[in-house]
Design a protein around this motif. Structure first.
Motif, PDB file in Angstrom:
ATOM      1  N   UNK A  69      10.125 -11.728  -0.633  1.00 19.06           N
ATOM      2  CA  UNK A  69      10.037 -12.424   0.642  1.00 19.06           C
ATOM      3  C   UNK A  69      11.205 -11.994   1.526  1.00 19.06           C
ATOM      4  N   UNK A  70      10.999 -12.102   2.824  1.00 17.43           N
ATOM      5  CA  UNK A  70      12.024 -11.699   3.785  1.00 17.43           C
ATOM      6  C   UNK A  70      12.653 -12.936   4.430  1.00 17.43           C
ATOM      7  N   UNK A  71      13.850 -12.748   4.978  1.00 18.86           N
ATOM      8  CA  UNK A  71      14.472 -13.821   5.741  1.00 18.86           C
ATOM      9  C   UNK A  71      13.526 -14.279   6.854  1.00 18.86           C
ATOM     10  N   UNK A  72      13.482 -15.603   7.064  1.00 15.03           N
ATOM     11  CA  UNK A  72      12.647 -16.254   8.077  1.00 15.03           C
ATOM     12  C   UNK A  72      11.166 -16.313   7.725  1.00 15.03           C
ATOM     13  N   UNK A  73      10.783 -15.834   6.540  1.00 12.24           N
ATOM     14  CA  UNK A  73       9.438 -16.168   6.062  1.00 12.24           C
ATOM     15  C   UNK A  73       9.346 -17.681   5.904  1.00 12.24           C
ATOM     16  N   UNK A  74       8.115 -18.202   5.907  1.00  9.07           N
ATOM     17  CA  UNK A  74       7.918 -19.644   6.031  1.00  9.07           C
ATOM     18  C   UNK A  74       7.412 -20.287   4.728  1.00  9.07           C
ATOM     19  N   UNK A  75       7.894 -21.506   4.505  1.00  5.34           N
ATOM     20  CA  UNK A  75       7.428 -22.328   3.393  1.00  5.34           C
ATOM     21  C   UNK A  75       6.969 -23.672   3.967  1.00  5.34           C
ATOM     22  N   UNK A  76       5.707 -23.998   3.769  1.00  5.11           N
ATOM     23  CA  UNK A  76       5.170 -25.276   4.228  1.00  5.11           C
ATOM     24  C   UNK A  76       5.602 -26.367   3.261  1.00  5.11           C
ATOM     25  N   UNK A  77       6.026 -27.501   3.786  1.00  3.98           N
ATOM     26  CA  UNK A  77       6.516 -28.590   2.953  1.00  3.98           C
ATOM     27  C   UNK A  77       6.260 -29.924   3.643  1.00  3.98           C
ATOM     28  N   UNK A  78       6.288 -31.029   2.900  1.00  7.24           N
ATOM     29  CA  UNK A  78       6.123 -32.332   3.532  1.00  7.24           C
ATOM     30  C   UNK A  78       7.369 -32.716   4.325  1.00  7.24           C
ATOM     31  N   UNK A  79       7.171 -33.379   5.439  1.00  6.31           N
ATOM     32  CA  UNK A  79       8.323 -33.894   6.181  1.00  6.31           C
ATOM     33  C   UNK A  79       8.872 -35.150   5.532  1.00  6.31           C
ATOM     34  N   UNK A  80       8.012 -35.877   4.796  1.00  5.52           N
ATOM     35  CA  UNK A  80       8.438 -37.113   4.140  1.00  5.52           C
ATOM     36  C   UNK A  80       8.893 -36.797   2.719  1.00  5.52           C
ATOM     37  N   UNK A  81      10.183 -36.463   2.610  1.00  2.00           N
ATOM     38  CA  UNK A  81      10.777 -36.159   1.307  1.00  2.00           C
ATOM     39  C   UNK A  81      12.282 -36.164   1.468  1.00  2.00           C
ATOM     40  N   UNK A  82      12.980 -35.859   0.396  1.00  2.00           N
ATOM     41  CA  UNK A  82      14.442 -35.822   0.417  1.00  2.00           C
ATOM     42  C   UNK A  82      14.934 -34.491   0.983  1.00  2.00           C
ATOM     43  N   UNK A  83      16.156 -34.492   1.490  1.00  2.00           N
ATOM     44  CA  UNK A  83      16.709 -33.319   2.167  1.00  2.00           C
ATOM     45  C   UNK A  83      16.830 -32.106   1.243  1.00  2.00           C
ATOM     46  N   UNK A  84      16.950 -32.335  -0.071  1.00  2.34           N
ATOM     47  CA  UNK A  84      17.113 -31.217  -1.016  1.00  2.34           C
ATOM     48  C   UNK A  84      16.049 -30.155  -0.834  1.00  2.34           C
ATOM     49  N   UNK A  85      14.821 -30.593  -0.554  1.00  7.18           N
ATOM     50  CA  UNK A  85      13.696 -29.645  -0.456  1.00  7.18           C
ATOM     51  C   UNK A  85      13.862 -28.709   0.731  1.00  7.18           C
ATOM     52  N   UNK A  86      14.153 -29.280   1.904  1.00  5.26           N
ATOM     53  CA  UNK A  86      14.349 -28.462   3.099  1.00  5.26           C
ATOM     54  C   UNK A  86      15.625 -27.638   2.988  1.00  5.26           C
ATOM     55  N   UNK A  87      16.666 -28.256   2.462  1.00  2.00           N
ATOM     56  CA  UNK A  87      17.956 -27.597   2.324  1.00  2.00           C
ATOM     57  C   UNK A  87      17.858 -26.329   1.493  1.00  2.00           C
ATOM     58  N   UNK A  88      17.115 -26.386   0.405  1.00  2.00           N
ATOM     59  CA  UNK A  88      16.992 -25.212  -0.470  1.00  2.00           C
ATOM     60  C   UNK A  88      16.261 -24.072   0.220  1.00  2.00           C
ATOM     61  N   UNK A  89      15.263 -24.406   1.015  1.00  2.00           N
ATOM     62  CA  UNK A  89      14.549 -23.392   1.786  1.00  2.00           C
ATOM     63  C   UNK A  89      15.494 -22.739   2.788  1.00  2.00           C
ATOM     64  N   UNK A  90      16.265 -23.569   3.475  1.00  2.00           N
ATOM     65  CA  UNK A  90      17.177 -23.063   4.514  1.00  2.00           C
ATOM     66  C   UNK A  90      18.309 -22.244   3.903  1.00  2.00           C
ATOM     67  N   UNK A  91      18.890 -22.733   2.801  1.00  2.00           N
ATOM     68  CA  UNK A  91      19.960 -21.988   2.128  1.00  2.00           C
ATOM     69  C   UNK A  91      19.507 -20.580   1.743  1.00  2.00           C
ATOM     70  N   UNK A  92      18.236 -20.456   1.412  1.00  2.00           N
ATOM     71  CA  UNK A  92      17.695 -19.159   1.015  1.00  2.00           C
ATOM     72  C   UNK A  92      17.166 -18.350   2.194  1.00  2.00           C
ATOM     73  N   UNK A  93      17.553 -18.758   3.405  1.00  2.00           N
ATOM     74  CA  UNK A  93      17.245 -18.036   4.646  1.00  2.00           C
ATOM     75  C   UNK A  93      15.741 -17.924   4.897  1.00  2.00           C
ATOM     76  N   UNK A  94      15.015 -18.970   4.466  1.00  2.00           N
ATOM     77  CA  UNK A  94      13.603 -19.099   4.780  1.00  2.00           C
ATOM     78  C   UNK A  94      13.444 -20.239   5.786  1.00  2.00           C
ATOM     79  N   UNK A  95      12.258 -20.385   6.328  1.00  2.00           N
ATOM     80  CA  UNK A  95      12.039 -21.400   7.361  1.00  2.00           C
ATOM     81  C   UNK A  95      11.092 -22.475   6.852  1.00  2.00           C
TER      82      UNK A  95
END
Length: 379
Positions: free
Chosen positions: A74-100
């Motif tokens: 995968x490349x930087x800024x590739x996208x991962x669909x996820x629920x908005x109703x969840x804990x920050x860990x999920x979004x944070x891990x995607x962002x830390x790995x330079x995904x969106x």
């Protein structure tokens, strides 16, 4: 009356015996046998081939996504669909790995990702769907798996809140464990989970290359020459002390699930007349395991969740708020990762929802007190 906390863990198995064995033998680091056995037993139970124990559930997601990004190119800024109703860990891990992260609203009854909204979020840059099973009920996996197959997407599965839960395919009645659906699946063993070792987490996969990558990254990327490094990883190892407690807890998981269901059933009866949405007891694909017991205040109730939680706290009852949706998090706005898509369901249940004491250590007497104090809220 003593304060009733939102969670009290239960230790009545081999926890002390296994911990004493660690101390008596001196095997307290990550090299001990309890970690390996916990990995093997938990993976087999969850219908995956490999378990990689780590220091907590959040780093499990970090490591899993890093491994997937490298494995699948995968490349930087590739996208991962996820629920908005969840804990920050999920979004944070995607962002830390330079995904969106691409945020999708939740179902108003199960609070899991709304499967009817996923496909419209898919773009040419989408690489995966992150499934997060919320509050003890599985996400509706069959349509999600069909979408993943149709669009050639990978599944990242966060099963932190559904230890031992099963999804039953409605058409065939075949059952599969939550944690068995992802190319990688992750678990947390934090103090409020069905299985706890204080902290701790686990990555599961059936792909040997992904398993090897996760093991490598977990252990500072040590190679054949121990202190010569070709890459940068982390020290995310689980200690043998944690593994000992985790294994002892795992041995009691089925008993814990039975108790959680009994806690939920009693609350359903005690609170059936309050003006609020209680957890749904079952869906066509699963019975509720009641990781937590949630309350969402009806629209006609004049106060919100924040007020209810304050009054309950003042009366000796611990509570927790619902997740603050990812798409309105200050850091998400600061990083310009938000958009104008309507996600009102998650925003509403955050304002109106909270959960009450449901730890495995709670007694029926305490549940009666909790229910009485909640009923008094509405008088």
């Amino acid at each position: 009356m003593n304060f009733i906390p939102v969670n009290t863990p239960l230790f009545e198995g081999n926890e002390k015996k296994y911990l004493n064995e660690c101390i008596d033998t001196g095997w307290i680091s990550s090299e001990g046998n309890f970690v390996k056995k916990f990995e093997e037993d938990f993976a087999k139970y969850s219908q995956q081939q490999y378990g990689i124990a780590v220091s907590n559930g959040s780093v499990a997601i970090d490591l899993a996504i890093r491994a997937m990004k490298e494995h699948y190119n995968w490349h930087d800024n590739d996208e991962v669909i996820m629920p908005t109703f969840t804990i920050i860990s999920c979004a944070q891990s995607i962002i830390y790995n330079k995904l969106k992260p691409i945020f999708v609203d939740c179902d108003p009854l199960t609070f899991n990702i709304d499967v009817n909204l996923i496909e419209q979020a898919i773009t040419k840059k989408t690489k995966a769907i992150m499934v997060v099973h919320i509050y003890g009920l599985p996400s509706d996996m069959e349509p999600i798996l069909n979408l993943a197959k149709k669009h050639n997407l990978k599944i990242i599965e966060d099963s932190a809140e559904v230890h031992g839960q099963e999804y039953q395919f409605p058409k065939t009645a075949i059952k599969k464990k939550c944690g068995s659906f992802g190319e990688v699946s992750t678990f947390s063993f934090y103090a409020n989970k069905h299985i706890t070792c204080g902290e701790g987490g686990m990555i599961l996969t059936s792909d040997p290359k992904l398993a090897k990558k996760c093991q490598y990254l977990r252990n500072l990327c040590f190679g054949e020459n121990r202190f010569v490094h070709e890459d940068l990883g982390w020290n995310f190892r689980m200690s043998n002390l944690q593994g000992a407690v985790g294994l002892a807890q795992f041995e009691q998981l089925e008993k814990f699930i039975t108790k959680k269901k009994a806690i939920g059933k009693l609350y359903q009866e005690l609170l059936k007349n309050i003006p609020a949405l209680l957890p749904i007891e079952s869906t066509p694909y699963a019975d509720n395991h009641y990781w937590v017991f949630s309350i969402v205040l009806n629209d006609e109730v004049k106060f919100d969740a924040k007020y209810a939680m304050k009054i309950l706290h003042d009366n000796g009852i611990g509570t927790r708020p619902f997740f603050y949706p990812m798409h309105i998090q200050p850091i998400i706005k600061k990083l310009a990762l938000n958009d104008d898509v309507n996600r009102k369901t998650s925003e509403k249940i955050y304002q109106r929802g909270f959960y009450i004491p449901t730890g495995l250590g709670i007694t029926q007497e305490q549940q009666l007190i909790v229910a009485k104090k909640i009923e008094e809220l509405f008088k």
